[in-house]
Enzyme design. Structure first.
Site, PDB file in Angstrom:
ATOM      1  N   CYS A  39      75.792  59.062  25.455  1.00  0.00           N
ATOM      2  CA  CYS A  39      75.805  58.646  26.847  1.00  0.00           C
ATOM      3  C   CYS A  39      77.214  58.641  27.376  1.00  0.00           C
ATOM      4  O   CYS A  39      78.178  58.762  26.623  1.00  0.00           O
ATOM      5  CB  CYS A  39      75.190  57.257  26.999  1.00  0.00           C
ATOM      6  SG  CYS A  39      76.215  56.003  26.240  1.00  0.00           S
ATOM      7  N   CYS A  42      80.098  56.397  26.095  1.00  0.00           N
ATOM      8  CA  CYS A  42      80.814  56.732  24.867  1.00  0.00           C
ATOM      9  C   CYS A  42      82.229  57.200  25.167  1.00  0.00           C
ATOM     10  O   CYS A  42      83.142  57.006  24.379  1.00  0.00           O
ATOM     11  CB  CYS A  42      80.089  57.836  24.105  1.00  0.00           C
ATOM     12  SG  CYS A  42      78.442  57.373  23.614  1.00  0.00           S
ATOM     13  N   ASP A  99      62.160  83.089   1.195  1.00  0.00           N
ATOM     14  CA  ASP A  99      62.743  82.642  -0.053  1.00  0.00           C
ATOM     15  C   ASP A  99      62.061  81.303  -0.330  1.00  0.00           C
ATOM     16  O   ASP A  99      61.530  80.681   0.584  1.00  0.00           O
ATOM     17  CB  ASP A  99      64.250  82.481   0.153  1.00  0.00           C
ATOM     18  CG  ASP A  99      64.897  81.751  -0.996  1.00  0.00           C
ATOM     19  OD1 ASP A  99      64.656  82.168  -2.136  1.00  0.00           O
ATOM     20  OD2 ASP A  99      65.627  80.788  -0.743  1.00  0.00           O
ATOM     21  N   ASP A 134      68.003  81.187   2.333  1.00  0.00           N
ATOM     22  CA  ASP A 134      69.156  80.306   2.483  1.00  0.00           C
ATOM     23  C   ASP A 134      70.211  80.460   1.404  1.00  0.00           C
ATOM     24  O   ASP A 134      71.361  80.141   1.631  1.00  0.00           O
ATOM     25  CB  ASP A 134      68.699  78.850   2.513  1.00  0.00           C
ATOM     26  CG  ASP A 134      68.343  78.347   1.144  1.00  0.00           C
ATOM     27  OD1 ASP A 134      67.678  79.102   0.403  1.00  0.00           O
ATOM     28  OD2 ASP A 134      68.741  77.236   0.795  1.00  0.00           O
ATOM     29  N   ASP A 159      70.501  85.234  -1.333  1.00  0.00           N
ATOM     30  CA  ASP A 159      69.663  85.839  -0.294  1.00  0.00           C
ATOM     31  C   ASP A 159      70.479  86.638   0.716  1.00  0.00           C
ATOM     32  O   ASP A 159      69.918  87.399   1.494  1.00  0.00           O
ATOM     33  CB  ASP A 159      68.901  84.754   0.483  1.00  0.00           C
ATOM     34  CG  ASP A 159      67.854  84.093  -0.375  1.00  0.00           C
ATOM     35  OD1 ASP A 159      67.179  84.821  -1.109  1.00  0.00           O
ATOM     36  OD2 ASP A 159      67.739  82.865  -0.318  1.00  0.00           O
TER      37      ASP A 159
END
Lengths: 49, 747
Positions: free
Chosen positions: B30, B33, B438, B622, B626
């Site tokens: 907000c 802050c 994967d 990931d 890969d």
């Protein structure tokens, strides 16, 4: 139509002033934090009690 | 905090004696802050300035050098309730920011010029039907030329450069016909001004430029926003390591501060933050985030370990090796080189259209000139008509058709928690018919969790999880996650390699290996049902329980995968893990085609085989292993928890614990692709109507201005439909804060 002698330069000058102002604000970093500027106006840190 | 993090490598010393630190701040939600953070930091002694950028959640702090340590800034922010992560702007991001500024300047110049020229043009148009004198009309045309020529020379640069680049490589792109149209229109207008003719096209040229620059700028802005959030997320994940100084002292430093040759200490339960060779110590490490293999590997002196591995039981001393060294990394790098070269052959939709469009338009213009000369018109009139054909077909709508959809659709993806790396990914995603997943870290969550929590007595589970808060073992961390009461028990004793015990209300409580808790029979029974899980036992007085811990499926994996299969996608699994570990996952998801134990090269082979069958493959993965497969696939996705190298290869990265973004990405891409085609259709229809008009010489500057801006607006409005019908509830910011951040070690 002599009025054009004043009007045309004036129109160009106004346009160029706007462009220059925009370039200045861009260089000044005013578009770096657009959302921040919108909410900072609400803070009252400039009021000293 | 017992240890403080040494952030000195992130501090920039400036000439005026101040030090500067950039931080990415987590937890800003907000406007208040801003005051809280800036005000709070300015109270620290020595702080000169603290400025928070609310748009990209970055904080710049400056203080008088020597009066404050950077760690004190981070601690103060922690006290205020914000997590701060040192941030280093990446080169790509800085480059994009510079380009965005340049585009904005061009846009401003084009905007200024088009408004002023329009002022003159409207006067001429209205004067032509009333009583303007030829002298004044000429004067206005000269003025318009005076504004237009320098404005186009400046604001047209993005197009001139891109067109020159394409021509130099012997290709054409959409910018080539644009530049041809702009230059011809300008040239003809100047000639007509000299001849004191009635019509010039200065207004159309500059307005066209303004529209096109708007499209370019929006495209750029969207990409920049995505990159900024991705950059923040990367710095949230930035890991720390215990560096052993030459004098034997151990300090906590960010991994960015480590150099090849440094020595690093890795304690049990910590993640290895760098690639290195073990100097001393032995342990078992879990490399599932690197290779997909969930079985632990025993390592000792001289073994190679990779960043991202979890150290289980022994303390290790590592010798940091330079990035890109080591057997697995070498292989991955080599495969990546080959795969990336193969992929660059894909030609984007817009460029495919441009290749056909440019020759057709230029032929049409030539035919117009010939037809007019043959039918007895003067060369001057024939040329004017031919040029007006080129001006009216200058592909404004065509050039906007694809990028505007990309902007709107990547905005929709952004709100769904997906960040696009490659702009042309939509076209490739829309064609996908086969999805290869994967397993480890993609279908399953990257962190461990308790899988049989539902079968246990809630009181026992809570006791176990609260006790687990005191343990450093990685499996205990999974149990600790479910604790509702986050206060650890007092006087807990940890017995390394066995477990933790404590006396609570006079009753002994133990959590650890089944042998430590006397529950081997329970554990044997439980593990026989789920052979890939690890068992943790709990002993509480005379009550015993066995918790099974493993990487669980993402919460919506079954739903998403079955949904995709129902819609006709062929889903498969290619995993680096053992076949026994892959089989139950494949069974749970109803996937028939799966393979385990794949090396990176075998994954590529499998993808090539699918490609030969004519399939368009989406690879979701990931691990470091890969990365080559992601580069080789038609299009690729990876979760935000993936290795850095892997993320860099993926066309898009998704946030959060759920698999739903995969489905969302495909849906949004398909919608975007069909809108792109519709837009190209609209642009085509416009040309079909406009070209005959121009051919017969009916196109005046007024008609050109109306037709061009009309078609551009139509295309842009149609692109807005890519946002989708349903209101999007989840804001991107929510997705960001919901992202589980890897626990910093030693904190």
């Amino acid at each position: 139509m002599e009025i054009l002698i004043y009007l045309v330069p004036m129109a160009l000058l106004l346009g160029l002033t706007g462009l220059a102002a925009f370039m200045w604000s861009l260089k000044n970093g005013q578009y770096d934090d657009v959302q921040g500027a919108a909410v900072r106006v609400l803070s009252d840190d400039d009021i000293h009690k | 905090m017992a240890e403080t993090l040494d952030l000195s490598i992130y501090v920039k010393r400036q000439d005026d004696g101040t030090a500067h630190l950039d931080l990415a701040i987590e937890g800003i939600d907000c406007a208040a802050c801003i005051d809280e953070i800036e005000g709070g930091l300015c109270q620290l002694p020595g702080v000169v300035e603290a400025r928070l950028n609310y748009t990209n959640h970055r904080l710049a702090v400056e203080w008088r050098d020597g009066e404050l340590s950077p760690a004190a800034v981070v601690e103060e922010l922690q006290r205020l309730g914000y997590k701060a992560h040192p941030f280093q702007a990446r080169l790509v991001e800085e480059e994009e920011t510079r380009r965005a500024k340049w585009l904005l300047k061009c846009l401003a110049v084009a905007g200024f010029a088009s408004m002023n020229i329009m002022l003159l043009a409207v006067s001429v148009w209205s004067g032509n039907v009333t009583d303007i004198t030829p002298e004044i009309r000429d004067f206005f045309h000269w003025l318009a030329a005076l504004i237009a020529l320098p404005a186009v020379a400046y604001a047209g640069q993005p197009f001139f450069q891109s067109a020159m680049g394409a021509l130099r490589n012997g290709r054409t792109n959409m910018d080539v016909p644009i530049v041809v149209g702009i230059l011809l229109a300008l040239g003809m207008s100047v000639v007509e001004t000299v001849n004191s003719a009635e019509h010039t096209y200065f207004d159309s040229v500059v307005m066209l430029l303004f529209f096109l620059l708007c499209g370019r700028y929006l495209d750029q802005a969207m990409r920049r926003k995505t990159r900024a959030v991705a950059g923040n997320l990367a710095s949230y994940r930035a890991e720390v390591a215990h560096k052993i100084e030459p004098n034997g002292e151990v300090v906590l430093v960010p991994t960015a501060a480590l150099k090849a040759g440094d020595r690093v200490l890795v304690r049990p339960g910590e993640r290895v933050a760098v690639d290195g060779v073990i100097i001393s110590g032995s342990s078992e490490i879990d490399e599932s985030l690197v290779t997909g293999e969930t079985a632990h590997r025993a390592v000792r002196a001289e073994s190679q370990v990779y960043a991202g591995s979890m150290n289980y039981n022994g303390t290790l001393t590592l010798h940091v090796t330079a990035a890109g060294k080591g057997t697995l990394l070498d292989e991955v790098e080599r495969l990546l080189g080959n795969a990336a070269a193969a992929k660059s052959r894909y030609v984007q939709l817009a460029d495919r259209v441009a290749r056909v469009y440019a020759p057709i338009v230029h032929t049409a213009a030539a035919l117009t000139a010939i037809a007019w000369i043959v039918s007895g018109a003067s060369v001057h009139d024939a040329l004017i008509t031919a040029i007006s054909v080129l001006i009216i077909t200058c592909p404004c709508a065509l050039a906007l058709a694809v990028p505007v959809v990309q902007v709107v659709a990547s905005g929709a993806l952004f709100r769904a928690g997906v960040f696009l790396n490659a702009g042309d990914a939509f076209e490739r995603l829309a064609k996908v018919d086969t999805i290869v997943f994967d397993k480890t870290g993609t279908l399953t969550l990257p962190t461990m969790s308790v899988v049989n929590a539902g079968d246990l007595e809630p009181a026992l589970l809570q006791a176990a999880s609260r006790l687990a808060l005191s343990s450093h073992h990685p499996l205990a961390a999974a149990v600790a996650k479910i604790a509702q009461d986050r206060r650890p028990y007092e006087d807990v004793v940890e017995e390394p390699g066995r477990g933790v015990r404590a006396i609570v209300n006079g009753i002994e409580m133990r959590l650890g290996s089944p042998a430590f808790c006397g529950a081997e029979d329970l554990a044997k029974e439980a593990v026989s049902l789920d052979p890939t899980a690890s068992a943790i036992a709990l002993l509480w007085g005379d009550k015993r329980a066995c918790l099974l811990v493993r990487q669980a499926l993402r919460p919506d994996a079954v739903e998403v995968v079955t949904g995709l299969q129902r819609r006709g996608f062929d889903c498969r699994i290619l995993s680096g893990d053992r076949p026994e570990a892959v089989a139950p996952i494949a069974a749970a998801l109803g996937i028939k085609m799966w393979r385990g134990g794949c090396k990176p090269a075998e994954k590529i082979e499998a993808l090539e085989a699918l490609k030969v069958e004519g399939r368009k493959v989406l690879m979701v993965g990931d691990g470091l292993n890969d990365a080559p497969a992601l580069a080789a696939a038609h299009v690729s996705l990876s979760p935000i928890s993936a290795a850095d190298l892997t993320q860099a290869q993926a066309d898009a990265v998704f946030l959060g614990d759920r698999l739903e973004p995969v489905q969302k990405t495909i849906e949004i891409s398909r919608r975007a692709h069909s809108l792109m085609q519709q837009n190209l259709g609209i642009a085509l229809v416009y040309n079909v109507i406009a070209v005959p008009l121009a051919f017969f010489g009916y196109v005046t500057p007024l008609v050109a201005a109306l037709a061009m801006s009309g078609s551009s607006s139509l295309v842009t409005l149609n692109a807005l439909r890519a946002r989708g019908r349903s209101p999007v509830l989840a804001l991107a910011e929510h997705a960001t804060s919901a992202e589980p951040v890897l626990a910093p070690q030693g904190a």
